[in-house]
Scaffold this motif. Sequence first.
Motif, PDB file in Angstrom:
ATOM      1  N   THR A 152      43.555 125.509  67.613  1.00  0.00           N
ATOM      2  CA  THR A 152      43.540 126.028  68.976  1.00  0.00           C
ATOM      3  C   THR A 152      43.022 124.947  69.911  1.00  0.00           C
ATOM      4  O   THR A 152      42.445 123.953  69.472  1.00  0.00           O
ATOM      5  N   ARG A 172      50.103 122.258  75.392  1.00  0.00           N
ATOM      6  CA  ARG A 172      51.228 122.865  76.140  1.00  0.00           C
ATOM      7  C   ARG A 172      52.368 121.864  76.294  1.00  0.00           C
ATOM      8  O   ARG A 172      53.544 122.230  76.202  1.00  0.00           O
ATOM      9  N   VAL A 175      54.280 121.703  73.130  1.00  0.00           N
ATOM     10  CA  VAL A 175      55.119 122.895  72.975  1.00  0.00           C
ATOM     11  C   VAL A 175      56.386 122.755  73.815  1.00  0.00           C
ATOM     12  O   VAL A 175      57.496 123.069  73.356  1.00  0.00           O
ATOM     13  N   GLU A 182      53.782 127.629  69.432  1.00  0.00           N
ATOM     14  CA  GLU A 182      52.632 128.517  69.523  1.00  0.00           C
ATOM     15  C   GLU A 182      52.718 129.588  68.443  1.00  0.00           C
ATOM     16  O   GLU A 182      53.798 130.090  68.131  1.00  0.00           O
ATOM     17  N   VAL A 187      48.558 126.554  67.585  1.00  0.00           N
ATOM     18  CA  VAL A 187      49.833 125.861  67.448  1.00  0.00           C
ATOM     19  C   VAL A 187      50.042 125.428  66.007  1.00  0.00           C
ATOM     20  O   VAL A 187      49.091 125.232  65.247  1.00  0.00           O
TER      21      VAL A 187
END
Length: 208
Positions: A152, A172, A175, A182, A187
């Motif tokens: 995390t 992010r 991703v 996620e 992740v």
Amino acid sequence: MANVSQEQFDVRLPAGTIVFRQGDPGQSIYVIRSGEVRVVKSANGKHRVVAMLGTGEIFGEMAVLTGRPRSATIQVTKDAELLRIPARRLEEMISGAGELPIRLLKRLADRLDQANRLIDVLVEDDPNVRVMLQLLEEDADDVPLDGPAETTAEQMALQLGMKKYEARAALRRLVRVGVVQESDGGVVIKDSARLSDFLAFVRSKEKH
């Protein structure tokens, strides 16, 4: 700069001497009898002094015990007298104590090596690169990333000494480019090869 002869056991070295370089094979450990050396880590063309070692301290043991290349460069900063112990001699010194001490030493060396690899991550300035390196490190160490996600932003920030918002932004971004996904609030790596390629791409942009 001078380099240490592999045939010597007691060596006296002037300031500026390179004892060994990062990436060299590990053939000996060293005990500092007097003087001082610095430990320099190199990553992505950058060099950082991560430790200063003085009288009574030992260096070079991890490569000998793990069989991996030298993880750092050692340079003499104050005229030094060193005791060089070849790997074969070290084995002779501890073999009489039985198999258990040898296993314990190797286990300790592995743990130190993991900590040392974390230093490789921490010397990076770019938080995105640091996050990617840490993800790949966990993947290489078989940390389970395919079940409930354990990676995390909060844990990443704690591991790397980053701000939580920096870790969140980096994750992010990964991703968005599709190299991680996620899962359960964290992740997981979708494809470690693609993540490695993306890391190489980001680093190449830093150099230009």
